[in-house]
Design a protein around this motif. Sequence first.
Motif, PDB file in Angstrom:
ATOM      1  N   HIS A 125       0.860  -1.182   0.000  1.00 58.80           N
ATOM      2  CA  HIS A 125       0.000   0.000   0.000  1.00 58.80           C
ATOM      3  C   HIS A 125       0.892   1.227   0.000  1.00 58.80           C
ATOM      4  O   HIS A 125       2.122   1.136   0.100  1.00 58.80           O
ATOM      5  CB  HIS A 125      -0.952   0.005   1.205  1.00 58.80           C
ATOM      6  CG  HIS A 125      -0.304   0.353   2.501  1.00 58.80           C
ATOM      7  ND1 HIS A 125      -0.760   1.354   3.328  1.00 58.80           N
ATOM      8  CD2 HIS A 125       0.785  -0.163   3.124  1.00 58.80           C
ATOM      9  CE1 HIS A 125      -0.013   1.423   4.405  1.00 58.80           C
ATOM     10  NE2 HIS A 125       0.934   0.518   4.316  1.00 58.80           N
ATOM     11  N   SER A 126       0.300   2.386  -0.131  1.00 60.68           N
ATOM     12  CA  SER A 126       1.059   3.631  -0.176  1.00 60.68           C
ATOM     13  C   SER A 126       0.821   4.421   1.094  1.00 60.68           C
ATOM     14  O   SER A 126      -0.325   4.575   1.527  1.00 60.68           O
ATOM     15  CB  SER A 126       0.634   4.454  -1.396  1.00 60.68           C
ATOM     16  OG  SER A 126       1.331   5.675  -1.439  1.00 60.68           O
ATOM     17  N   PRO A 182       5.494   3.720  -1.466  1.00 62.81           N
ATOM     18  CA  PRO A 182       4.978   2.348  -1.434  1.00 62.81           C
ATOM     19  C   PRO A 182       5.631   1.527  -0.327  1.00 62.81           C
ATOM     20  O   PRO A 182       6.843   1.594  -0.111  1.00 62.81           O
ATOM     21  CB  PRO A 182       5.346   1.801  -2.826  1.00 62.81           C
ATOM     22  CG  PRO A 182       6.499   2.627  -3.280  1.00 62.81           C
ATOM     23  CD  PRO A 182       6.300   3.992  -2.676  1.00 62.81           C
ATOM     24  N   HIS A 186       5.663  -2.500   1.260  1.00 63.63           N
ATOM     25  CA  HIS A 186       5.273  -3.883   0.998  1.00 63.63           C
ATOM     26  C   HIS A 186       5.501  -4.744   2.239  1.00 63.63           C
ATOM     27  O   HIS A 186       6.420  -4.498   3.030  1.00 63.63           O
ATOM     28  CB  HIS A 186       6.062  -4.450  -0.183  1.00 63.63           C
ATOM     29  CG  HIS A 186       5.733  -3.804  -1.498  1.00 63.63           C
ATOM     30  ND1 HIS A 186       6.378  -2.677  -1.946  1.00 63.63           N
ATOM     31  CD2 HIS A 186       4.803  -4.111  -2.438  1.00 63.63           C
ATOM     32  CE1 HIS A 186       5.881  -2.319  -3.113  1.00 63.63           C
ATOM     33  NE2 HIS A 186       4.923  -3.166  -3.445  1.00 63.63           N
ATOM     34  N   CYS A 215       1.726  -8.751  -9.939  1.00 60.13           N
ATOM     35  CA  CYS A 215       1.145  -7.851  -8.940  1.00 60.13           C
ATOM     36  C   CYS A 215      -0.187  -7.344  -9.464  1.00 60.13           C
ATOM     37  O   CYS A 215      -0.305  -6.972 -10.636  1.00 60.13           O
ATOM     38  CB  CYS A 215       2.090  -6.676  -8.686  1.00 60.13           C
ATOM     39  SG  CYS A 215       1.355  -5.313  -7.734  1.00 60.13           S
ATOM     40  N   LEU A 266      -3.477  -4.595  -8.839  1.00 58.04           N
ATOM     41  CA  LEU A 266      -3.828  -3.336  -8.187  1.00 58.04           C
ATOM     42  C   LEU A 266      -5.287  -3.380  -7.782  1.00 58.04           C
ATOM     43  O   LEU A 266      -6.179  -3.445  -8.618  1.00 58.04           O
ATOM     44  CB  LEU A 266      -3.578  -2.159  -9.139  1.00 58.04           C
ATOM     45  CG  LEU A 266      -4.075  -0.782  -8.668  1.00 58.04           C
ATOM     46  CD1 LEU A 266      -3.403  -0.376  -7.357  1.00 58.04           C
ATOM     47  CD2 LEU A 266      -3.833   0.268  -9.745  1.00 58.04           C
ATOM     48  N   PHE A 273      -1.640  -4.908  -4.384  1.00 61.95           N
ATOM     49  CA  PHE A 273      -1.334  -3.564  -3.892  1.00 61.95           C
ATOM     50  C   PHE A 273      -2.651  -2.818  -3.723  1.00 61.95           C
ATOM     51  O   PHE A 273      -3.440  -2.711  -4.658  1.00 61.95           O
ATOM     52  CB  PHE A 273      -0.424  -2.820  -4.877  1.00 61.95           C
ATOM     53  CG  PHE A 273       0.153  -1.549  -4.318  1.00 61.95           C
ATOM     54  CD1 PHE A 273       1.420  -1.544  -3.751  1.00 61.95           C
ATOM     55  CD2 PHE A 273      -0.553  -0.359  -4.351  1.00 61.95           C
ATOM     56  CE1 PHE A 273       1.962  -0.374  -3.224  1.00 61.95           C
ATOM     57  CE2 PHE A 273      -0.034   0.815  -3.831  1.00 61.95           C
ATOM     58  CZ  PHE A 273       1.237   0.805  -3.268  1.00 61.95           C
ATOM     59  N   GLY A 291      -4.736   0.218  -3.698  1.00 60.45           N
ATOM     60  CA  GLY A 291      -4.741   1.605  -4.134  1.00 60.45           C
ATOM     61  C   GLY A 291      -5.704   2.428  -3.302  1.00 60.45           C
ATOM     62  O   GLY A 291      -6.269   1.955  -2.307  1.00 60.45           O
ATOM     63  N   ASP A 334      -2.481   5.575  -9.380  1.00 55.66           N
ATOM     64  CA  ASP A 334      -2.020   4.341  -8.738  1.00 55.66           C
ATOM     65  C   ASP A 334      -1.426   3.374  -9.763  1.00 55.66           C
ATOM     66  O   ASP A 334      -0.467   2.646  -9.470  1.00 55.66           O
ATOM     67  CB  ASP A 334      -3.171   3.669  -7.985  1.00 55.66           C
ATOM     68  CG  ASP A 334      -3.578   4.425  -6.730  1.00 55.66           C
ATOM     69  OD1 ASP A 334      -2.744   5.196  -6.223  1.00 55.66           O
ATOM     70  OD2 ASP A 334      -4.717   4.265  -6.271  1.00 55.66           O
ATOM     71  N   THR A 347       2.271   1.854  -9.242  1.00 55.06           N
ATOM     72  CA  THR A 347       2.448   0.445  -8.891  1.00 55.06           C
ATOM     73  C   THR A 347       2.868  -0.434 -10.068  1.00 55.06           C
ATOM     74  O   THR A 347       3.460  -1.485  -9.879  1.00 55.06           O
ATOM     75  CB  THR A 347       1.150  -0.137  -8.305  1.00 55.06           C
ATOM     76  OG1 THR A 347       0.100  -0.019  -9.285  1.00 55.06           O
ATOM     77  CG2 THR A 347       0.729   0.618  -7.067  1.00 55.06           C
ATOM     78  N   PRO A 367       1.200  -2.560 -12.190  1.00 50.55           N
ATOM     79  CA  PRO A 367       0.760  -3.953 -11.987  1.00 50.55           C
ATOM     80  C   PRO A 367       0.816  -4.768 -13.272  1.00 50.55           C
ATOM     81  O   PRO A 367       0.845  -4.213 -14.379  1.00 50.55           O
ATOM     82  CB  PRO A 367      -0.692  -3.775 -11.522  1.00 50.55           C
ATOM     83  CG  PRO A 367      -1.140  -2.530 -12.221  1.00 50.55           C
ATOM     84  CD  PRO A 367       0.062  -1.621 -12.211  1.00 50.55           C
TER      85      PRO A 367
END
Length: 592
Positions: A22-23, A28, A30, A216, A218, A243, A245, A254, A258, A260
């Motif tokens: 997440h941000s 970011p 992880h 990955c 999103l 991830f 957003g 996003d 990211t 993705p």
Amino acid sequence: MNLAEILKNKIEKSPSQVAIGHSRKGRPIHYNFFDYGEELRAYILAMQTLGIKHGDRVAIMGSNSLEWHLTDLSLMMMGAISIPIYPNTIDSEVIEIVENTGADYFFCQDKQQYSQIKKVAQKVQQFILFEEELQTTDIPKNISFLSDLLAQSKNQELPTFSEISNYTSPDDTATIVYTSGTTDISKAVMFPQSALVAFLENIAIFMEGKITTKDCSLSHLPLSHILGRCDSLLHLSLDSHVFFGNGTTSFINDLSATKPSFFITVPRILEKMKERIENHIAAKGLLFKKLYETNRAISKNYHSKIASGQGPSTLEKQAYIYSQKYFFKPIKDQISPHIRFIVSGGAPLSKSLFYFFQDLGIPILEGYGLTETLGPCTFNPFEKPKAASVGIPLPHTEIEIDDDGEILIKSPSIFSQYLSGEYDDAEFTDDGFFKTGDIGHLDEDNYLYITDRKKDLIITSGGKNVAPQKIEVLMCERPHISQFMVVGDKKKYLSGLVGISKENFRELFEDGLLKSHLSVEELASRVGIQELIQMEIDDVNKLLPKYEQIRHFRILPIDITDNRQFMTPSGKVKKARLYNKFTALVDSMYHD
């Protein structure tokens, strides 16, 4: 097997593999599976410290966030019942949900959301805020903050996953989810723990070998919606990580952050992406647009040869590879340099969207499911996705078509009962198939096609049966029509209610042909706009038999695109509510 055991196995097998991200403040962050597990253990202890017990009903209302997800999953793992609520639900509806479900605990986002629904705090035992920014002198005693709960549990011994695995049994209710209410009646659907496990197992079998640890996704759809909720749990069964957003409003940003390899979305988001790409191409001038059209023709030819079974020639293959590498790759990179595919659900996907992204080299895999089926029960395979089809049944899922065309489903991920009563026999056949209320058919390869909702079928006074969904999808492919609702049940002919948005007329504003201050209501009354919409309806009518053609239309005086009163979170029109609101407009089309 339960959710805790699934995660326990993941941690034991791959503790250092990335699980989620997440941000935070634009940066970011992880978590690997070990750290992710530690976070969940801390959340579970915090919930227990608060007093939440097995079987307690807990509502969650807030924007997409890591805290939302961790709260949701920890509640279900500990045996409490998680009840997601859309973040823009008005206070009277929130109170109704709390009272109907018997929720004793309520999690919400922040002080802004609290100020909108503070009456709810009087209805529950404890009210918890994710963000600690509440500044008022009259904070009720039953309000607390998630950060305080986590801090209180910091020095205590956390429950182990072996212990957590014993908190639930397969028949325990894990969550209560409200349907989107396209018929204006939302139902509270109850799912046992076993349904969530079955969903994850079915997805894992179907996707085996197709998703790796490099992938990955999103997550941007509302976590309160069944599709967004399923998306948030996929890392438990697949090798990819997710991830989180900040929701659909920041989706483009996003994506850029990211990068993705795939994401799950709804057609409305894909339409906006298509428009963005086409505007970018148009801005590059006529020559670039010609190159774009030439390369799309190369892609169309290549894919049509594959679909026909004929197969492209060596020269056609080389042309396609060259086109993808040197022309379409920079366009794809605007979405994500790592993008492999996109999953679409929640509403019908038009053929034009399917082919547009396919030509870019991004296959769209459409799936189908309902709230009652816990998300997808059919899915298009990677090897051969078909336009206009929602794919083939997932493992352990049976699809049958009833005599009247209704789609019947049997799956271990089906809901257990509605909150309003017991397992409703009227919703099931004698041999246990769920009656979806959707009309469709299976082709020779067992691909499912959705024709329409059974309740939406129109029978004209001349006895013609019309499935409006096909017409509505074609209309919404026109550049200036955002929504379209066919009407005409028991009438001589069909008419339509047209939804427009100022965004659709941006080129006319930029060229000075329309004043930017005009409201949607003012646009709807303009003769020039009505003539433009008439031209687009005429184009669609040419594709339809006479009894399906739209004879009259009225433009809605408001933009309903993001209006939850008339639209579901997945972008479907709440037809009954729209019809009731604009009955006078409908009647005006049937003077004769």
